[in-house]
Design an enzyme around this catalytic site. Structure first.
Site, PDB file in Angstrom:
ATOM      1  N   HIS B  16       9.331  -9.049   5.010  1.00  0.00           N
ATOM      2  CA  HIS B  16       9.160  -7.606   4.742  1.00  0.00           C
ATOM      3  C   HIS B  16       9.715  -7.314   3.352  1.00  0.00           C
ATOM      4  O   HIS B  16      10.927  -7.243   3.171  1.00  0.00           O
ATOM      5  CB  HIS B  16       9.888  -6.763   5.787  1.00  0.00           C
ATOM      6  CG  HIS B  16       9.638  -5.293   5.649  1.00  0.00           C
ATOM      7  ND1 HIS B  16       9.177  -4.507   6.692  1.00  0.00           N
ATOM      8  CD2 HIS B  16       9.752  -4.444   4.594  1.00  0.00           C
ATOM      9  CE1 HIS B  16       9.045  -3.264   6.279  1.00  0.00           C
ATOM     10  NE2 HIS B  16       9.393  -3.198   5.004  1.00  0.00           N
ATOM     11  N   HIS B  18       9.183  -5.088  -0.518  1.00  0.00           N
ATOM     12  CA  HIS B  18       8.527  -4.158  -1.448  1.00  0.00           C
ATOM     13  C   HIS B  18       8.704  -4.690  -2.869  1.00  0.00           C
ATOM     14  O   HIS B  18       9.841  -4.872  -3.316  1.00  0.00           O
ATOM     15  CB  HIS B  18       9.161  -2.771  -1.360  1.00  0.00           C
ATOM     16  CG  HIS B  18       9.006  -2.140  -0.011  1.00  0.00           C
ATOM     17  ND1 HIS B  18       7.909  -1.383   0.345  1.00  0.00           N
ATOM     18  CD2 HIS B  18       9.800  -2.187   1.098  1.00  0.00           C
ATOM     19  CE1 HIS B  18       8.037  -0.979   1.601  1.00  0.00           C
ATOM     20  NE2 HIS B  18       9.177  -1.450   2.084  1.00  0.00           N
ATOM     21  N   LYS B 101      -0.206  -2.230   7.983  1.00  0.00           N
ATOM     22  CA  LYS B 101       1.087  -1.550   8.125  1.00  0.00           C
ATOM     23  C   LYS B 101       0.873  -0.100   8.490  1.00  0.00           C
ATOM     24  O   LYS B 101       0.126   0.616   7.818  1.00  0.00           O
ATOM     25  CB  LYS B 101       1.866  -1.636   6.800  1.00  0.00           C
ATOM     26  CG  LYS B 101       3.211  -0.919   6.793  1.00  0.00           C
ATOM     27  CD  LYS B 101       4.300  -1.683   7.498  1.00  0.00           C
ATOM     28  CE  LYS B 101       5.604  -0.903   7.591  1.00  0.00           C
ATOM     29  NZ  LYS B 101       6.408  -0.949   6.365  1.00  0.00           N
ATOM     30  N   HIS B 138       6.460   0.782  10.680  1.00  0.00           N
ATOM     31  CA  HIS B 138       7.687   1.528  10.377  1.00  0.00           C
ATOM     32  C   HIS B 138       7.895   2.467  11.555  1.00  0.00           C
ATOM     33  O   HIS B 138       7.253   3.515  11.641  1.00  0.00           O
ATOM     34  CB  HIS B 138       7.547   2.312   9.065  1.00  0.00           C
ATOM     35  CG  HIS B 138       8.803   3.046   8.699  1.00  0.00           C
ATOM     36  ND1 HIS B 138       9.531   2.798   7.550  1.00  0.00           N
ATOM     37  CD2 HIS B 138       9.508   4.009   9.360  1.00  0.00           C
ATOM     38  CE1 HIS B 138      10.596   3.582   7.511  1.00  0.00           C
ATOM     39  NE2 HIS B 138      10.599   4.337   8.593  1.00  0.00           N
ATOM     40  N   HIS B 173      12.390  -3.662  10.351  1.00  0.00           N
ATOM     41  CA  HIS B 173      13.758  -3.211  10.046  1.00  0.00           C
ATOM     42  C   HIS B 173      14.437  -2.512  11.224  1.00  0.00           C
ATOM     43  O   HIS B 173      14.747  -1.320  11.155  1.00  0.00           O
ATOM     44  CB  HIS B 173      13.795  -2.337   8.797  1.00  0.00           C
ATOM     45  CG  HIS B 173      12.624  -1.388   8.620  1.00  0.00           C
ATOM     46  ND1 HIS B 173      12.282  -0.460   9.552  1.00  0.00           N
ATOM     47  CD2 HIS B 173      11.736  -1.245   7.601  1.00  0.00           C
ATOM     48  CE1 HIS B 173      11.231   0.228   9.111  1.00  0.00           C
ATOM     49  NE2 HIS B 173      10.883  -0.241   7.931  1.00  0.00           N
ATOM     50  N   ASP B 245      13.253  -5.950   3.629  1.00  0.00           N
ATOM     51  CA  ASP B 245      12.953  -4.565   3.243  1.00  0.00           C
ATOM     52  C   ASP B 245      13.589  -4.228   1.899  1.00  0.00           C
ATOM     53  O   ASP B 245      13.932  -3.069   1.642  1.00  0.00           O
ATOM     54  CB  ASP B 245      13.391  -3.571   4.324  1.00  0.00           C
ATOM     55  CG  ASP B 245      12.773  -2.183   4.110  1.00  0.00           C
ATOM     56  OD1 ASP B 245      11.773  -2.069   3.371  1.00  0.00           O
ATOM     57  OD2 ASP B 245      13.310  -1.206   4.662  1.00  0.00           O
TER      58      ASP B 245
END
Lengths: 341, 341
Positions: B16, B18, B101, B138, B173, B245
């Site tokens: 995970h 970004h 996602k 999420h 997460h 994350d």
């Protein structure tokens, strides 16, 4: 509110205020003095107010910062630090101290010299009880999880209430339903309520982006906690009265890698309360909350001055001497006009 | 750990991540690629990854930012936005998408185009199930109190699990004991765990001063929640695997009047995990958590590369291309040496 959209109210008191020191004090005191007649001045400066001499010197500086036109009167307090001699209590009273403030060690700004074992201050509390000096408490146990700190302090509050039945105690800046309830139950305990604890929950602090200007101790909590605080403020019970806990920090300590706890609400405090009571159709109760119950608790006369409140938009300042106030730039529905000028 | 204080481990994956866009991407991707072989690349860029063409273009840029020496391989995803046609799912799969996602509307950074009514995306989920594409979630309901948002999403998670029994789902997460438990119970649901949710509670964010670099969504929670997440990571269950994350923001969006949610953990992620597993006498379990269970879940081969982990202090960078990483400047007990160079 009268037909002409105006209402006269007794000039309020702020029964919990941080005015800091030095140049910062000169910026922030006039913000309070523009509306409030008196304020309980917190003693957690550096070095703290722990003697008659320091108290008198601090008062002189606050009075000078307010300017004589405001008619502002600081109500002084001292800080109960470990090792404070009971002998100084009477001297502090003669110098005008209305309250001694208890900070648990590490609970908030400048509390590194706070009290960790409350038994050690019992002789001071006895002397305060004898001299009818108020015990003002930052009621948090800093050793537990942040959202539970106030509730974890309540057994200590109950112990004080029981062991000192003639001591008048005020639990400052109520932030939880449990604390509101404890104040209701204990005969010699009162509570102050801030504007921001009436307005905010944890969602405002961190539910969207992180908002340092909504960061204070005790931390704002759940909607159910805020609801209990709102009910207390609106109840008309003399057990609950206003203390802003306005606590300014320079911008570089709020917009930084880390941010200090404290909300600078003084420039908008009364306007915010007017909005709150107005929205709850309870404008007639703002006077008790801000100008009667607190004065009665501290045994000072009610203010003679009046404010005129007009139903007319008022815009909060974006900044005050380089500080960012709470609700910077927001529009409020009432304008406050000093009646004593 | 062998006698000489060294240990060889399979090179990890970050399931995970970004990596942002533009100049920021060029700074952050190499931080991950220096240690991790692969990462699941989140699609919430502007505009989001919603087509094969955008996915391929984004992958090319990530690969270029990583540099060929790293051998880094991005694992691509797309974003399930309202109105996404089920017809593009197969095309996305052919372009290499491993997951779609789902962000509830308003839950976090760039989620304004998230989904508010999950029924509207059922045709997309059906097509994902048919094509064996993972549903990555999420899992927060942004309409409830911040600390309750993850738990409030769990009924929707259970609904997905029931309505799409052959869809493999990963709840990203994990931040609460309730979510850890839901993953354990639901046969087709797995969970990723971040370094910061293993380490932090709300006290770290706001128990002392306010710490923007510990601010993320879902928010870090109670000690009991952290304990449940720690137990899950240490359990050796293949239901739980690592996803950092890591979510960098420029400093002026973290040290500002407001701070955006996201912790830039990539530069310290593996070293932090080594410390965590080491402190729990479970170093032998880091390989499953970071290099086996996630690969098996996504159906990709386990990495052939190895890392050498040496018991030798390593200091995290103070800054990375102007960004402040999680644990900036902290000393960690293990040094990681790439075995493939």
């Amino acid at each position: 509110m009268k037909k002409n959209g105006e209402m006269a109210v007794r000039r309020p008191d702020d029964m919990h205020l941080h005015v800091r020191q030095g140049e910062l004090m000169k910026v922030v005191v006039p913000q309070t003095a523009a509306v409030f007649k008196r304020a309980i001045i917190m003693p957690n400066i550096l070095p703290p107010v722990t003697s008659a001499e320091r108290l008198e010197r601090y008062r002189e500086r606050v009075v000078a910062a307010a300017g004589s036109a405001s008619g502002f009167e600081p109500l002084m307090t001292f800080k109960i630090i470990p090792g404070l001699s009971p002998d100084v209590v009477q001297e502090l009273k003669q110098a005008g101290a209305l309250a001694g403030k208890l900070y648990p060690e590490g609970a908030t700004t400048n509390s590194e010299d706070g009290v960790s074992d409350v038994q050690t201050i019992y002789p001071v509390l006895e002397e305060m009880q004898r001299n009818d000096i108020v015990l003002s408490i930052h009621g948090e146990d800093p050793d537990v999880f942040s959202l539970d700190r106030e509730e974890a302090f309540l057994p200590t509050l109950r112990q004080f209430s029981r062991d000192f039945p003639d001591l008048r105690i005020v639990l400052e800046h109520l932030s939880s339903a449990a604390a509101v309830q404890a104040v209701a139950e204990l005969p010699n305990v009162w509570g102050t309520i801030t504007l921001h604890h009436l307005e905010l929950t944890l969602d405002d602090l961190l539910g969207g982006e992180l908002q340092p200007h909504y960061f204070c101790k005790p931390i704002v909590k759940r909607p159910s906690d805020r609801a209990a605080i709102q009910r207390a403020a609106l109840s008309g019970s003399p057990k609950y009265f206003f203390g802003s806990d306005s606590a300014p920090h320079p911008v570089d300590r709020k917009h930084a890698p880390t941010a200090r706890a404290g909300i600078f609400s003084a420039p908008v405090a009364y306007q915010g309360l007017l909005r709150f009571f107005g929205e709850h159709d309870a404008l007639e109760r703002i006077e008790g909350f801000t100008a009667v119950y607190g004065a009665d608790f501290y045994g000072v006369p009610k203010n003679g001055d009046e404010l005129v409140v007009r139903r007319q938009d008022w815009t909060a300042p974006d900044e005050v001497g380089g500080l960012v106030p709470y609700h910077a730039g927001e529009v409020f529905p009432y304008t406050v006009i000093p009646g004593w000028k």
